[in-house]
Motif scaffolding. Structure first.
Motif, PDB file in Angstrom:
ATOM      1  N   PRO A  81     -45.438 -10.982  10.068  1.00 28.54           N
ATOM      2  CA  PRO A  81     -46.085 -10.703   8.775  1.00 28.54           C
ATOM      3  C   PRO A  81     -46.439  -9.045   9.044  1.00 28.54           C
ATOM      4  O   PRO A  81     -46.774  -8.693  10.009  1.00 28.54           O
ATOM      5  CB  PRO A  81     -47.525 -11.534   8.998  1.00 28.54           C
ATOM      6  CG  PRO A  81     -47.126 -12.812   9.995  1.00 28.54           C
ATOM      7  CD  PRO A  81     -46.005 -11.937  10.666  1.00 28.54           C
ATOM      8  N   SER A  82     -46.398  -8.399   7.831  1.00 29.34           N
ATOM      9  CA  SER A  82     -46.819  -7.051   7.891  1.00 29.34           C
ATOM     10  C   SER A  82     -48.439  -7.031   7.974  1.00 29.34           C
ATOM     11  O   SER A  82     -48.986  -5.908   8.693  1.00 29.34           O
ATOM     12  CB  SER A  82     -46.592  -6.288   6.372  1.00 29.34           C
ATOM     13  OG  SER A  82     -47.056  -7.251   5.530  1.00 29.34           O
ATOM     14  N   LYS A  83     -49.080  -7.781   7.583  1.00 25.21           N
ATOM     15  CA  LYS A  83     -50.603  -7.846   8.107  1.00 25.21           C
ATOM     16  C   LYS A  83     -50.823  -7.762   9.367  1.00 25.21           C
ATOM     17  O   LYS A  83     -51.772  -7.052   9.747  1.00 25.21           O
ATOM     18  CB  LYS A  83     -51.121  -9.121   7.140  1.00 25.21           C
ATOM     19  CG  LYS A  83     -52.873  -8.974   7.470  1.00 25.21           C
ATOM     20  CD  LYS A  83     -53.383 -10.413   6.645  1.00 25.21           C
ATOM     21  CE  LYS A  83     -54.926 -10.551   6.889  1.00 25.21           C
ATOM     22  NZ  LYS A  83     -55.598 -11.807   6.295  1.00 25.21           N
ATOM     23  N   ARG A  85     -48.685  -6.658  11.691  1.00 24.13           N
ATOM     24  CA  ARG A  85     -48.321  -5.381  12.179  1.00 24.13           C
ATOM     25  C   ARG A  85     -49.480  -4.347  11.720  1.00 24.13           C
ATOM     26  O   ARG A  85     -49.585  -3.656  12.829  1.00 24.13           O
ATOM     27  CB  ARG A  85     -47.065  -5.052  11.333  1.00 24.13           C
ATOM     28  CG  ARG A  85     -46.805  -3.728  11.933  1.00 24.13           C
ATOM     29  CD  ARG A  85     -45.128  -3.293  11.186  1.00 24.13           C
ATOM     30  NE  ARG A  85     -45.027  -1.797  11.685  1.00 24.13           N
ATOM     31  CZ  ARG A  85     -43.934  -1.294  11.301  1.00 24.13           C
ATOM     32  NH1 ARG A  85     -42.806  -2.058  10.552  1.00 24.13           N
ATOM     33  NH2 ARG A  85     -43.522  -0.097  11.940  1.00 24.13           N
ATOM     34  N   ASN A  86     -50.214  -4.398  10.844  1.00 17.85           N
ATOM     35  CA  ASN A  86     -50.750  -3.417  10.357  1.00 17.85           C
ATOM     36  C   ASN A  86     -51.971  -3.485  11.297  1.00 17.85           C
ATOM     37  O   ASN A  86     -52.853  -2.637  11.739  1.00 17.85           O
ATOM     38  CB  ASN A  86     -51.339  -3.536   9.004  1.00 17.85           C
ATOM     39  CG  ASN A  86     -50.342  -3.087   7.807  1.00 17.85           C
ATOM     40  OD1 ASN A  86     -49.601  -2.424   8.362  1.00 17.85           O
ATOM     41  ND2 ASN A  86     -50.319  -3.565   6.909  1.00 17.85           N
ATOM     42  N   GLU A  89     -51.460  -2.120  14.743  1.00 19.89           N
ATOM     43  CA  GLU A  89     -51.540  -0.674  14.561  1.00 19.89           C
ATOM     44  C   GLU A  89     -52.822  -0.282  14.564  1.00 19.89           C
ATOM     45  O   GLU A  89     -53.258   1.082  15.167  1.00 19.89           O
ATOM     46  CB  GLU A  89     -50.830  -0.273  13.601  1.00 19.89           C
ATOM     47  CG  GLU A  89     -49.173  -0.357  13.854  1.00 19.89           C
ATOM     48  CD  GLU A  89     -47.985  -0.010  12.538  1.00 19.89           C
ATOM     49  OE1 GLU A  89     -46.997   0.222  12.778  1.00 19.89           O
ATOM     50  OE2 GLU A  89     -48.799   0.013  11.400  1.00 19.89           O
ATOM     51  N   PRO A 100     -34.007  -2.602  11.048  1.00 18.45           N
ATOM     52  CA  PRO A 100     -34.537  -3.303   9.897  1.00 18.45           C
ATOM     53  C   PRO A 100     -33.237  -3.820   9.221  1.00 18.45           C
ATOM     54  O   PRO A 100     -32.538  -3.102   8.795  1.00 18.45           O
ATOM     55  CB  PRO A 100     -35.381  -2.214   9.332  1.00 18.45           C
ATOM     56  CG  PRO A 100     -35.538  -1.298  10.250  1.00 18.45           C
ATOM     57  CD  PRO A 100     -34.650  -0.956  11.119  1.00 18.45           C
TER      58      PRO A 100
END
Length: 384
Positions: A81-83, A85-86, A89, A100
């Protein structure tokens, strides 16, 4: 294991690690005990209980100002999930996806980061075939996928960390150079870090398999998930069998890739005709990629005996030349074999209905065709 000087060297510097809690407790401990730098490079990282366990450990390490570099394969970890990953970070963790699947200018299936490496503080590393997910840890109702890794302690970890840093930072010149890969721990204990990345002209794992099979005198045991060897390894196995070397293959009885398993089944008659012994593991999904030869040479890592690993992926294995370690691991594999179903010409004839033969044939040639397409795209992209 006998208690002598060499066994102490093996136990202090090299440890066989099994999938399940053994692997993940070691991984968690490495992260919590880290002091300044961690690299994790893995094909698959899932957002499940096991993944969250490791994420929490990484965030704790980041709060102690440990530098963390996490690289996931763009295809294997497509669902990451990008959530998350954010969040990583924002915690100060460096996250990158290798190749990718979707970029600004192309859809890309080719060269993959398939190796599974964890290394911390240039002093401890885990290398094997185990991804970060519940299926490799196991659940109360399901056994973990069968797989292995090796923990390496001491100076061996330093060049592994240099390699991981070069890949993460895209330092092509450094990555293309040869890292120090041979370590003599004692006179009869030698450890090598083997890499396969055909685009970078690194064929060390493939060549080591072929050389070691060719030099075998007594016995070869191979655990092979997704087992579809190319011509060179097939010929090496055939020649060894002609030389009366006992060859045992531990293969998937159940698989997460049913078509690949069917493609492997297509080879059974040929392998049995070489007097190679076949054993199917049915207690869980088989994911291991390992071998022991003549109770001396062992290799464990991410490299599958198929063309995808040979020509389309970045792979890392550990080669251990040690009778003590090999005998210990051979005992482990013998216990696995004792729980397998042996495939004989008689049992195969029962399974091989006309429909099964046709399905296996279709699966084999379809899989080979897919391998050609997937392994061709990196070269076209790379050289253009």
């Amino acid at each position: 294991m006998p208690h002598n000087k060499n066994s102490n060297v093996v136990s202090e510097n090299i440890a066989l690690v099994r999938s399940g809690e053994d692997y993940f407790s070691r991984l968690e401990s490495i992260i919590y005990n880290s002091e300044y730098e961690i690299h994790i490079q893995v094909y698959l990282f899932e957002n499940d209980a096991t993944g969250n366990r490791i994420i929490n450990a990484l965030k704790e390490a980041a709060s102690r100002q440990v530098k963390i570099y996490l690289i996931l394969d763009g295809l294997g970890s497509l669902s990451f999930p990008s959530k998350i990953r954010n969040d990583l970070e924002q915690s100060g963790i460096n996250v990158r996806f290798f190749a990718p699947l979707f970029s600004a200018y192309t859809f890309y299936l080719g060269r993959r980061l398939h190796q599974k490496i964890v290394v911390a503080d240039s002093k401890v590393a885990l290398i094997g075939g185990i991804n970060i997910a519940d299926k490799y840890h196991g659940t109360p109702t399901e056994a973990p996928w069968l797989d292995y890794a090796v923990q390496l302690n001491g100076e061996i970890a330093k060049p592994i960390q240099e390699l991981c840093k070069a890949i993460f930072l895209k330092k092509r010149r450094l990555y293309s150079q040869k890292i120090k890969s041979v370590f003599h721990l004692q006179e009869d204990i030698l450890v090598r870090i083997l890499q396969n990345d055909w685009l970078k002209r690194k064929n060390e794992i493939s060549n080591a398999y072929i050389k070691s099979i060719g030099n075998a005198k007594e016995e070869i045991t191979i655990m092979g998930s997704y087992f579809l060897p190319g011509r060179r390894i097939t010929q090496a196995l055939k020649k060894a069998a002609k030389n009366k070397v006992r060859i045992r293959l531990i293969l998937s009885g159940i698989s997460d890739l049913p078509m690949t398993r069917r493609a492997t089944c297509y080879l059974y008659s040929k392998l049995l005709s070489y007097d190679i012994e076949l054993y199917e593991w049915n207690s869980s999904i088989l994911h291991g990629k390992t071998a022991v030869i003549d109770s001396y040479w062992t290799t464990i890592g991410s490299f599958n005996l198929n063309n995808l690993s040979s020509y389309g992926s970045i792979e890392t294995n550990v080669e251990i030349n040690s009778p003590i370690f090999a005998q210990m691991y051979q005992e482990d594999l013998n216990q696995i074999i004792a729980q397998c179903q042996k495939i004989t010409p008689q049992t195969l004839s029962i399974k091989n209905t006309t429909f099964a033969k046709f399905t296996n044939w279709i699966s084999y040639y379809s899989t080979r065709f897919i391998e050609i397409i997937v392994t061709f795209t990196p070269y076209r992209r790379f050289y253009n």
